[in-house]
Motif scaffolding. Structure first.
Motif, PDB file in Angstrom:
ATOM      1  N   MET A 102      10.463 -14.446  13.749  1.00 29.27           N
ATOM      2  CA  MET A 102      10.477 -14.057  12.339  1.00 29.27           C
ATOM      3  C   MET A 102      11.664 -13.146  12.023  1.00 29.27           C
ATOM      4  SD  MET A 102       6.433 -13.348  11.580  1.00 29.27           S
ATOM      5  CE  MET A 102       6.697 -12.668   9.954  1.00 29.27           C
ATOM      6  N   ILE A 103      11.900 -12.196  12.923  1.00 28.01           N
ATOM      7  CA  ILE A 103      13.012 -11.273  12.697  1.00 28.01           C
ATOM      8  C   ILE A 103      14.348 -12.005  12.775  1.00 28.01           C
ATOM      9  CG2 ILE A 103      14.250  -9.304  13.680  1.00 28.01           C
ATOM     10  CD1 ILE A 103      11.536  -8.059  14.302  1.00 28.01           C
ATOM     11  N   ASN A 104      14.475 -12.906  13.742  1.00 27.00           N
ATOM     12  CA  ASN A 104      15.716 -13.679  13.856  1.00 27.00           C
ATOM     13  C   ASN A 104      15.958 -14.525  12.615  1.00 27.00           C
ATOM     14  OD1 ASN A 104      16.231 -12.648  16.374  1.00 27.00           O
ATOM     15  ND2 ASN A 104      15.367 -14.383  17.475  1.00 27.00           N
ATOM     16  N   LYS A 105      14.903 -15.072  12.077  1.00 22.52           N
ATOM     17  CA  LYS A 105      15.038 -15.970  10.924  1.00 22.52           C
ATOM     18  C   LYS A 105      15.258 -15.228   9.612  1.00 22.52           C
ATOM     19  CE  LYS A 105      12.794 -19.806   8.533  1.00 22.52           C
ATOM     20  NZ  LYS A 105      11.643 -20.737   8.523  1.00 22.52           N
ATOM     21  N   HIS A 106      14.475 -14.154   9.387  1.00 21.86           N
ATOM     22  CA  HIS A 106      14.490 -13.505   8.079  1.00 21.86           C
ATOM     23  C   HIS A 106      15.272 -12.189   8.055  1.00 21.86           C
ATOM     24  CE1 HIS A 106      11.579 -16.444   6.752  1.00 21.86           C
ATOM     25  NE2 HIS A 106      10.780 -16.114   7.743  1.00 21.86           N
ATOM     26  N   GLY A 107      15.554 -11.621   9.220  1.00 21.61           N
ATOM     27  CA  GLY A 107      16.257 -10.346   9.268  1.00 21.61           C
ATOM     28  C   GLY A 107      15.299  -9.177   9.314  1.00 21.61           C
ATOM     29  N   LEU A 108      15.636  -8.172  10.096  1.00 23.95           N
ATOM     30  CA  LEU A 108      14.755  -7.021  10.299  1.00 23.95           C
ATOM     31  C   LEU A 108      14.404  -6.321   8.992  1.00 23.95           C
ATOM     32  CD1 LEU A 108      13.401  -5.207  12.479  1.00 23.95           C
ATOM     33  CD2 LEU A 108      15.470  -3.806  12.442  1.00 23.95           C
ATOM     34  N   ASN A 109      15.331  -6.265   8.065  1.00 15.83           N
ATOM     35  CA  ASN A 109      15.109  -5.513   6.831  1.00 15.83           C
ATOM     36  C   ASN A 109      14.049  -6.131   5.914  1.00 15.83           C
ATOM     37  OD1 ASN A 109      17.076  -3.832   7.769  1.00 15.83           O
ATOM     38  ND2 ASN A 109      18.355  -3.926   5.950  1.00 15.83           N
ATOM     39  N   LYS A 110      13.697  -7.384   6.162  1.00 16.84           N
ATOM     40  CA  LYS A 110      12.669  -8.035   5.337  1.00 16.84           C
ATOM     41  C   LYS A 110      11.289  -8.046   6.014  1.00 16.84           C
ATOM     42  CE  LYS A 110      15.687 -11.128   2.705  1.00 16.84           C
ATOM     43  NZ  LYS A 110      15.951 -12.539   2.336  1.00 16.84           N
ATOM     44  N   ILE A 111      11.205  -7.527   7.217  1.00 16.55           N
ATOM     45  CA  ILE A 111       9.942  -7.574   7.959  1.00 16.55           C
ATOM     46  C   ILE A 111       9.136  -6.310   7.716  1.00 16.55           C
ATOM     47  CG2 ILE A 111       8.877  -7.791  10.238  1.00 16.55           C
ATOM     48  CD1 ILE A 111      10.367 -10.306   9.281  1.00 16.55           C
ATOM     49  N   GLY A 112       7.863  -6.493   7.371  1.00 20.90           N
ATOM     50  CA  GLY A 112       6.970  -5.363   7.129  1.00 20.90           C
ATOM     51  C   GLY A 112       5.767  -5.404   8.045  1.00 20.90           C
ATOM     52  N   PHE A 113       5.227  -4.225   8.341  1.00 16.88           N
ATOM     53  CA  PHE A 113       4.011  -4.106   9.146  1.00 16.88           C
ATOM     54  C   PHE A 113       2.897  -3.676   8.205  1.00 16.88           C
ATOM     55  CE2 PHE A 113       1.211  -1.989  12.285  1.00 16.88           C
ATOM     56  CZ  PHE A 113       1.050  -3.058  13.149  1.00 16.88           C
ATOM     57  N   LEU A 114       1.927  -4.562   7.980  1.00 11.41           N
ATOM     58  CA  LEU A 114       0.875  -4.354   6.987  1.00 11.41           C
ATOM     59  C   LEU A 114      -0.474  -4.157   7.676  1.00 11.41           C
ATOM     60  CD1 LEU A 114      -0.236  -4.496   4.033  1.00 11.41           C
ATOM     61  CD2 LEU A 114      -0.303  -6.990   4.313  1.00 11.41           C
ATOM     62  N   THR A 115      -1.167  -3.079   7.341  1.00  5.31           N
ATOM     63  CA  THR A 115      -2.508  -2.812   7.859  1.00  5.31           C
ATOM     64  C   THR A 115      -3.507  -2.912   6.712  1.00  5.31           C
ATOM     65  OG1 THR A 115      -1.627  -1.317   9.544  1.00  5.31           O
ATOM     66  CG2 THR A 115      -3.972  -1.162   9.081  1.00  5.31           C
ATOM     67  N   LEU A 116      -4.563  -3.695   6.927  1.00  8.59           N
ATOM     68  CA  LEU A 116      -5.612  -3.878   5.922  1.00  8.59           C
ATOM     69  C   LEU A 116      -6.954  -3.452   6.508  1.00  8.59           C
ATOM     70  CD1 LEU A 116      -4.640  -7.463   4.696  1.00  8.59           C
ATOM     71  CD2 LEU A 116      -4.140  -5.312   3.523  1.00  8.59           C
ATOM     72  N   THR A 117      -7.626  -2.529   5.843  1.00  8.84           N
ATOM     73  CA  THR A 117      -8.934  -2.045   6.298  1.00  8.84           C
ATOM     74  C   THR A 117      -9.957  -2.320   5.213  1.00  8.84           C
ATOM     75  OG1 THR A 117      -7.840  -0.289   7.552  1.00  8.84           O
ATOM     76  CG2 THR A 117     -10.198  -0.026   7.150  1.00  8.84           C
ATOM     77  N   PHE A 118     -11.095  -2.873   5.590  1.00  9.65           N
ATOM     78  CA  PHE A 118     -12.134  -3.188   4.605  1.00  9.65           C
ATOM     79  C   PHE A 118     -12.695  -1.923   3.973  1.00  9.65           C
ATOM     80  CE2 PHE A 118     -12.563  -7.117   7.226  1.00  9.65           C
ATOM     81  CZ  PHE A 118     -12.295  -8.027   6.217  1.00  9.65           C
ATOM     82  N   ALA A 119     -13.050  -2.039   2.692  1.00 16.28           N
ATOM     83  CA  ALA A 119     -13.676  -0.916   2.000  1.00 16.28           C
ATOM     84  C   ALA A 119     -15.105  -0.724   2.503  1.00 16.28           C
ATOM     85  CB  ALA A 119     -13.678  -1.169   0.493  1.00 16.28           C
ATOM     86  N   ASP A 120     -15.780  -1.820   2.829  1.00 18.10           N
ATOM     87  CA  ASP A 120     -17.140  -1.735   3.366  1.00 18.10           C
ATOM     88  C   ASP A 120     -17.107  -1.942   4.880  1.00 18.10           C
ATOM     89  OD1 ASP A 120     -16.268  -4.333   2.770  1.00 18.10           O
ATOM     90  OD2 ASP A 120     -18.297  -5.122   2.723  1.00 18.10           O
ATOM     91  N   ASN A 121     -18.229  -1.695   5.515  1.00 16.59           N
ATOM     92  CA  ASN A 121     -18.317  -1.696   6.973  1.00 16.59           C
ATOM     93  C   ASN A 121     -18.596  -3.103   7.500  1.00 16.59           C
ATOM     94  OD1 ASN A 121     -18.510  -0.950   9.627  1.00 16.59           O
ATOM     95  ND2 ASN A 121     -20.411   0.197   9.402  1.00 16.59           N
ATOM     96  N   VAL A 122     -17.544  -3.905   7.647  1.00 14.09           N
ATOM     97  CA  VAL A 122     -17.687  -5.287   8.115  1.00 14.09           C
ATOM     98  C   VAL A 122     -17.680  -5.294   9.645  1.00 14.09           C
ATOM     99  CG1 VAL A 122     -16.711  -7.609   8.068  1.00 14.09           C
ATOM    100  CG2 VAL A 122     -16.512  -6.127   6.060  1.00 14.09           C
ATOM    101  N   GLN A 123     -18.831  -5.604  10.236  1.00 19.95           N
ATOM    102  CA  GLN A 123     -18.982  -5.584  11.691  1.00 19.95           C
ATOM    103  C   GLN A 123     -18.918  -6.985  12.303  1.00 19.95           C
ATOM    104  OE1 GLN A 123     -20.060  -2.810  13.854  1.00 19.95           O
ATOM    105  NE2 GLN A 123     -19.705  -1.320  12.235  1.00 19.95           N
TER     106      GLN A 123
END
Length: 202
Positions: A1-22
């Protein structure tokens, strides 16, 4: 992905549920809805890793390829003191987007930041989540990694389980270096699933 799109376009996204999904099936079902309706159109490609927290709640770590440069000008050292003034317009747009969109899919905390280092360190960072997360008996067989179709095509072409190849050898070396596992005769077989997942990130 980095080779194809370039480091400056790559993001690290964290998603946490609002409720307690087990339940992993429920977590995956919700994520798939987000992937189909949002991620598919929002990003050029993405990789997702599921992690169960100590509380048992599932959350997701993603690497996403954005359409714009989200890294330019960002002072990473200032983020530690919660100073976000150096964030460029594209990154601020991403933050604004997720503040609004997360609620619609029952996510609470979200965080998207550019990649600070390089592809190898990013791969090692993601691999850490595959091994450090809490596990329960019902998690057996749970698919902890998924990809957008564009990433999947690239990965499957460059990696072969049966033929080995560079991806497998590099992943074995990286896995052994990171986790210092006992290198007996069958160590790569024992950790085959983890090594195979790591190889797809290299």
């Amino acid at each position: 992905m980095i080779n194809k799109h370039g480091l400056n376009k790559i993001g690290f996204l964290t998603l946490t549920f609002a409720d307690n999904v087990q339940c992993h099936k429920e977590a995956t079902k919700r994520f798939n809805s987000l992937a189909t309706n949002v991620l598919k159109n929002k990003y050029l490609s993405w990789i997702r890793i599921s992690e169960r927290q100590q509380s048992g709640r599932w959350h997701f770590h993603l690497v996403v390829a954005c359409h714009h440069d989200i890294r330019r000008g960002l002072r990473f050292d200032e983020l530690k003191i919660r100073n976000y003034k150096s964030a460029n317009t594209a990154l601020r747009d991403e933050w604004r987007f997720w503040r609004n969109m997360a609620k619609k899919y029952n996510f609470g905390r979200t965080e998207l930041l550019p990649v600070r280092t390089d592809s190898q360190r990013l791969a090692a960072y993601l691999a850490k989540y595959l091994s450090k997360g809490e596990r329960k008996a019902e998690d057996k067989g749970a698919r902890l990694v998924s990809y957008s179709s564009k990433v999947l095509r690239v990965c499957t072409q460059s990696f072969s389980w049966f033929k080995g190849g560079q991806s497998w050898r590099k992943a074995c070396a990286l896995f052994f270096t990171l986790y210092k596992v006992p290198q007996d005769r069958y160590w790569a077989y024992k950790y085959g699933d983890e090594i195979r997942q790591m190889s797809l990130l290299l």
